[in-house]
Write a protein that holds these residues in place. Structure first.
Motif, PDB file in Angstrom:
ATOM      1  N   LEU A  93       0.830  -1.208   0.000  1.00 14.39           N
ATOM      2  CA  LEU A  93       0.000   0.000   0.000  1.00 14.39           C
ATOM      3  C   LEU A  93       0.867   1.263   0.000  1.00 14.39           C
ATOM      4  O   LEU A  93       0.550   2.240  -0.683  1.00 14.39           O
ATOM      5  CB  LEU A  93      -0.931  -0.009   1.218  1.00 14.39           C
ATOM      6  N   THR A  94       1.954   1.223   0.738  1.00 19.77           N
ATOM      7  CA  THR A  94       2.860   2.374   0.785  1.00 19.77           C
ATOM      8  C   THR A  94       3.535   2.587  -0.567  1.00 19.77           C
ATOM      9  O   THR A  94       3.670   3.727  -1.042  1.00 19.77           O
ATOM     10  CB  THR A  94       3.916   2.175   1.891  1.00 19.77           C
ATOM     11  N   HIS A 102      -3.498   7.256  -5.973  1.00 20.83           N
ATOM     12  CA  HIS A 102      -4.289   7.656  -4.814  1.00 20.83           C
ATOM     13  C   HIS A 102      -5.420   6.680  -4.561  1.00 20.83           C
ATOM     14  O   HIS A 102      -5.990   6.110  -5.494  1.00 20.83           O
ATOM     15  CB  HIS A 102      -4.893   9.054  -5.022  1.00 20.83           C
ATOM     16  N   PHE A 103      -5.729   6.504  -3.290  1.00 23.50           N
ATOM     17  CA  PHE A 103      -6.908   5.734  -2.893  1.00 23.50           C
ATOM     18  C   PHE A 103      -8.037   6.728  -2.640  1.00 23.50           C
ATOM     19  O   PHE A 103      -7.876   7.672  -1.855  1.00 23.50           O
ATOM     20  CB  PHE A 103      -6.630   4.931  -1.615  1.00 23.50           C
ATOM     21  N   TYR A 104      -9.164   6.508  -3.317  1.00 18.15           N
ATOM     22  CA  TYR A 104     -10.290   7.436  -3.177  1.00 18.15           C
ATOM     23  C   TYR A 104     -11.375   6.903  -2.245  1.00 18.15           C
ATOM     24  O   TYR A 104     -12.229   7.653  -1.791  1.00 18.15           O
ATOM     25  CB  TYR A 104     -10.889   7.747  -4.551  1.00 18.15           C
ATOM     26  N   ASP A 108     -10.978   0.981  -3.235  1.00 21.97           N
ATOM     27  CA  ASP A 108      -9.658   1.051  -3.868  1.00 21.97           C
ATOM     28  C   ASP A 108      -8.615   0.276  -3.070  1.00 21.97           C
ATOM     29  O   ASP A 108      -7.785  -0.431  -3.633  1.00 21.97           O
ATOM     30  CB  ASP A 108      -9.209   2.513  -4.006  1.00 21.97           C
ATOM     31  N   VAL A 109      -8.664   0.426  -1.740  1.00 24.26           N
ATOM     32  CA  VAL A 109      -7.715  -0.284  -0.878  1.00 24.26           C
ATOM     33  C   VAL A 109      -7.937  -1.786  -0.979  1.00 24.26           C
ATOM     34  O   VAL A 109      -6.986  -2.568  -1.086  1.00 24.26           O
ATOM     35  CB  VAL A 109      -7.842   0.194   0.587  1.00 24.26           C
ATOM     36  N   ALA A 110      -9.218  -2.196  -0.978  1.00 27.85           N
ATOM     37  CA  ALA A 110      -9.545  -3.623  -1.086  1.00 27.85           C
ATOM     38  C   ALA A 110      -9.041  -4.203  -2.409  1.00 27.85           C
ATOM     39  O   ALA A 110      -8.487  -5.306  -2.440  1.00 27.85           O
ATOM     40  CB  ALA A 110     -11.054  -3.822  -0.951  1.00 27.85           C
ATOM     41  N   THR A 111      -9.211  -3.451  -3.473  1.00 22.20           N
ATOM     42  CA  THR A 111      -8.744  -3.903  -4.782  1.00 22.20           C
ATOM     43  C   THR A 111      -7.225  -4.061  -4.798  1.00 22.20           C
ATOM     44  O   THR A 111      -6.689  -5.052  -5.308  1.00 22.20           O
ATOM     45  CB  THR A 111      -9.179  -2.910  -5.888  1.00 22.20           C
ATOM     46  N   ALA A 112      -6.518  -3.091  -4.226  1.00 25.19           N
ATOM     47  CA  ALA A 112      -5.051  -3.149  -4.191  1.00 25.19           C
ATOM     48  C   ALA A 112      -4.569  -4.369  -3.414  1.00 25.19           C
ATOM     49  O   ALA A 112      -3.556  -4.983  -3.777  1.00 25.19           O
ATOM     50  CB  ALA A 112      -4.496  -1.878  -3.565  1.00 25.19           C
ATOM     51  N   LEU A 113      -5.296  -4.739  -2.365  1.00 21.34           N
ATOM     52  CA  LEU A 113      -4.895  -5.888  -1.541  1.00 21.34           C
ATOM     53  C   LEU A 113      -5.459  -7.207  -2.058  1.00 21.34           C
ATOM     54  O   LEU A 113      -5.098  -8.274  -1.553  1.00 21.34           O
ATOM     55  CB  LEU A 113      -5.346  -5.672  -0.091  1.00 21.34           C
ATOM     56  N   LEU A 123     -12.199  -1.357   9.342  1.00 19.89           N
ATOM     57  CA  LEU A 123     -11.031  -0.481   9.457  1.00 19.89           C
ATOM     58  C   LEU A 123     -11.328   0.937   8.988  1.00 19.89           C
ATOM     59  O   LEU A 123     -10.592   1.873   9.290  1.00 19.89           O
ATOM     60  CB  LEU A 123      -9.863  -1.044   8.646  1.00 19.89           C
ATOM     61  N   GLU A 124     -12.431   1.094   8.253  1.00 21.65           N
ATOM     62  CA  GLU A 124     -12.780   2.392   7.690  1.00 21.65           C
ATOM     63  C   GLU A 124     -13.074   3.431   8.783  1.00 21.65           C
ATOM     64  O   GLU A 124     -13.030   4.632   8.522  1.00 21.65           O
ATOM     65  CB  GLU A 124     -13.997   2.241   6.770  1.00 21.65           C
TER      66      GLU A 124
END
Length: 203
Positions: A93-94, A102-104, A108-113, A123-124
């Protein structure tokens, strides 16, 4: 005989309790309130910028106290504060944000992981999705706290001439700062200022 023994035992126990109170110099009315485990946990969460949350309850306490993690500037240490995030995921993620992406939103975070949104939804509570001008992010040069002169430190948000001199004086007399938490503890900095400095300093 049994009654006499009972009276003696009660008198002895009462006397021991009285002596104990005298030794502590406390009467029942003046006893200090006990600190409950949840109060200690609350203090730890709000005072330690590197505290790793262990449960949804702890995330709720953090959210109630205004603790947020800006996902678009989060470091590996920031990501590791979240329960269920591995070191591999934190690094990934970093790297994504350092590459200028950018994560909007949480999706987006779920997709990246490569995981489900439902897994990350809890966690939101403390995730913050801030948006930055890409040029402004690249222009932030982290200042090395242990070598920077007072003149450089004054340019940082929340650090005036007095605090800058205090940092240099403490660094000179007691040695280098280990990390942000060490800086906060040694100079008794408020949490809000410590959070502001997070992305401007390096150790």
């Amino acid at each position: 005989m049994a009654l006499l023994n009972r009276i003696i035992v009660d008198w002895v126990l009462d006397r021991v309790e009285q002596l104990g109170r005298l030794a502590l110099n406390q009467s029942p009315q003046n006893q200090l309130p006990k600190i409950m485990p949840w109060q200690l946990l609350r203090q730890k969460i709000t005072n330690d910028p590197y505290y790793r949350f262990q449960s949804l309850t702890e995330l709720r306490i953090a959210a109630e106290h205004g603790i947020r993690i800006d996902v678009n500037t989060a470091t590996v240490d920031d990501w590791l504060r979240l329960p269920g995030i591995s070191i591999h995921q934190a690094r990934l993620l970093t790297q994504i944000t350092e590459a200028g992406l950018h994560f909007y939103c949480i999706e987006d975070v779920a997709t990246a992981l490569g995981t489900s949104v439902q897994r990350l939804k809890p966690l939101e509570l403390i995730m913050q999705f801030c948006f930055y001008d890409p040029d402004s992010l690249t222009n932030i040069d982290r200042i090395p706290l242990n070598t920077a002169p007072a003149e450089s430190l004054i340019a940082l948000p929340g650090i005036g001439p007095v605090l800058a001199r205090a940092i240099v004086r403490d660094r000179t007399s007691r040695g280098d700062f280990c990390d942000l938490l060490d800086l906060q503890e040694r100079l008794s900095l408020p949490n809000a200022l410590t959070s502001d400095l997070l992305h401007y300093l390096k150790f």
